[in-house]
Design a protein around this motif. Sequence first.
Motif, PDB file in Angstrom:
ATOM      1  N   UNK A  67       0.805  -1.194   0.000  1.00 40.84           N
ATOM      2  CA  UNK A  67       0.000   0.000   0.000  1.00 40.84           C
ATOM      3  C   UNK A  67       0.848   1.258   0.000  1.00 40.84           C
ATOM      4  N   UNK A  68       0.164   2.383  -0.122  1.00 42.19           N
ATOM      5  CA  UNK A  68       0.848   3.678  -0.128  1.00 42.19           C
ATOM      6  C   UNK A  68       1.525   3.950   1.202  1.00 42.19           C
ATOM      7  N   UNK A  69       2.713   4.558   1.123  1.00 41.33           N
ATOM      8  CA  UNK A  69       3.426   5.019   2.307  1.00 41.33           C
ATOM      9  C   UNK A  69       3.841   6.474   2.104  1.00 41.33           C
ATOM     10  N   UNK A  70       3.772   7.318   3.174  1.00 36.24           N
ATOM     11  CA  UNK A  70       4.251   8.691   3.034  1.00 36.24           C
ATOM     12  C   UNK A  70       5.688   8.702   2.512  1.00 36.24           C
ATOM     13  N   UNK A  71       5.939   9.572   1.581  1.00 39.63           N
ATOM     14  CA  UNK A  71       7.255   9.643   0.957  1.00 39.63           C
ATOM     15  C   UNK A  71       7.293   9.028  -0.426  1.00 39.63           C
ATOM     16  N   UNK A  72       6.224   8.300  -0.800  1.00 39.27           N
ATOM     17  CA  UNK A  72       6.213   7.660  -2.124  1.00 39.27           C
ATOM     18  C   UNK A  72       6.240   8.678  -3.265  1.00 39.27           C
ATOM     19  N   UNK A  73       5.730   9.874  -3.000  1.00 39.03           N
ATOM     20  CA  UNK A  73       5.677  10.881  -4.063  1.00 39.03           C
ATOM     21  C   UNK A  73       7.059  11.461  -4.372  1.00 39.03           C
ATOM     22  N   UNK A  90      -6.717  10.670  -0.292  1.00 41.81           N
ATOM     23  CA  UNK A  90      -6.582  12.012   0.268  1.00 41.81           C
ATOM     24  C   UNK A  90      -5.169  12.264   0.783  1.00 41.81           C
ATOM     25  N   UNK A  91      -4.604  11.263   1.463  1.00 42.82           N
ATOM     26  CA  UNK A  91      -3.250  11.423   2.017  1.00 42.82           C
ATOM     27  C   UNK A  91      -2.220  11.580   0.898  1.00 42.82           C
ATOM     28  N   UNK A  92      -2.311  10.742  -0.135  1.00 46.35           N
ATOM     29  CA  UNK A  92      -1.361  10.821  -1.238  1.00 46.35           C
ATOM     30  C   UNK A  92      -1.520  12.138  -1.998  1.00 46.35           C
ATOM     31  N   UNK A  93      -2.769  12.574  -2.167  1.00 46.11           N
ATOM     32  CA  UNK A  93      -3.026  13.831  -2.845  1.00 46.11           C
ATOM     33  C   UNK A  93      -2.434  15.003  -2.063  1.00 46.11           C
ATOM     34  N   UNK A  95       0.137  14.870  -0.043  1.00 39.47           N
ATOM     35  CA  UNK A  95       1.592  14.834  -0.188  1.00 39.47           C
ATOM     36  C   UNK A  95       2.017  15.425  -1.526  1.00 39.47           C
ATOM     37  N   UNK A  96       1.277  15.086  -2.603  1.00 40.62           N
ATOM     38  CA  UNK A  96       1.603  15.631  -3.918  1.00 40.62           C
ATOM     39  C   UNK A  96       1.460  17.148  -3.916  1.00 40.62           C
ATOM     40  N   UNK A  97       0.415  17.650  -3.262  1.00 34.77           N
ATOM     41  CA  UNK A  97       0.212  19.094  -3.170  1.00 34.77           C
ATOM     42  C   UNK A  97       1.384  19.752  -2.439  1.00 34.77           C
ATOM     43  N   UNK A  98       1.793  19.137  -1.357  1.00 37.14           N
ATOM     44  CA  UNK A  98       2.898  19.687  -0.555  1.00 37.14           C
ATOM     45  C   UNK A  98       4.196  19.732  -1.355  1.00 37.14           C
TER      46      UNK A  98
END
Length: 401
Positions: A67-73, A90-93, A95-98
């Motif tokens: 699954x997705x993990x913070x930092x994948x972007x 929402x979390x991945x989105x 992170x991408x925004x940030x």
Amino acid sequence: MPENPAYPLGLRLTGRRVLVLGGGTVAQRRLPALLAAGADVLLVAPAVTPSVQAMADAGELAWEARGYRPGDVEGAWYVLIATDDPGVNAAASAEAEERRVWCVRSDDAGAATAWTPATGRGDGVTVAVLTGRDPRRSAAVRDAVVEGLRDGTLTAPRHRGRTPGVALVGGGPGDPDLITVRGRRLLAEADVVIADRLGPRDLLDELPPHVEVIDAAKIPYGRGMAQQAINEALVAHARAGKFVVRLKGGDPYVFGRGKEEAEALAAAGIPVTVVPGVTSAISVPSAVGVPVTHRGVAHEFTVVSGHVAPDDPRSLVDWAALAALRGTLVLLMAVERMPDIAEALIRHGRPAATPVAVVQEGTTAAQRRVDATLGTVASRIAEEGVRPPAVVVVGDVVTVG
């Protein structure tokens, strides 16, 4: 206050990292275009569809089964989020925004920073359509534009022009709708068209006024433009910097002398493209309900030129062998010689009662069918005033259905 429109942009993704979250049907649909663009795709998903699995197995993309993990972007130029978990999306989105990475969300277009347009390709053009939040309309507009580019009904001049050369285009049996998509597109781009009488003449009316149309006038047993003159005209116009379409009936390589023209062009150093066409040998019988093969009736069919009589020294046909076959015979350019051909087939053993169908001007508005047998076909052609072009079908398939 109305929402501002999206700003269209073409991304050059070759060698650049694209993160795809989710391995379901949405990802399956989007991945081929990303791969075709040369993107370095990292797919993160606990499970994937069989088609996506095949892409990973083939080394087209890198798949991490999790699954997705913070930092994948991190390191991505573009992100496609297509999981079935709203929280993950929402979390991945976020992170991408940030990280200021453009992000598409399949579950919530309003929360995304980018939208995927409805895309298609035709005639070397990529069409991308955005209509806000109406994807069905986007797809409909895209389809209309791409279809117009592909079939030649929607054209625009090329800034740099097409490379001079010749396309030998098989126009099919006569119905303008039966030319191939590629053939129609090339015809729409021509500077000069050298057309046979048996080509789809209706298409010539669609050509712009600047296109020069030359009638090759290859009328059977009448006035005709010598093949050498046709070859010379093709070479001359191409050397003058024109893109030339040689519009022929049927298929260029089925009794169409297309190979002779291709050889003459090659000898002159002229680039040539051959576009196959729908041959009348199959399409015309089909147009009147006659299959050239049918289970339990015929396992083979033979296409024969009848432009010279069986006893003519120039004939290359083994009529005795043809008469011994049990399958279907399809005779082209045979109307004038049918009395001699029918006699030869019967003499070599083909039953006089064998069914025959003669189809004049097949697939056109003037199409008509005359039924007979080998024993009566000569008289039936005379009685009905059948004239070329016509296709003659000999065999039991004539009575199928």
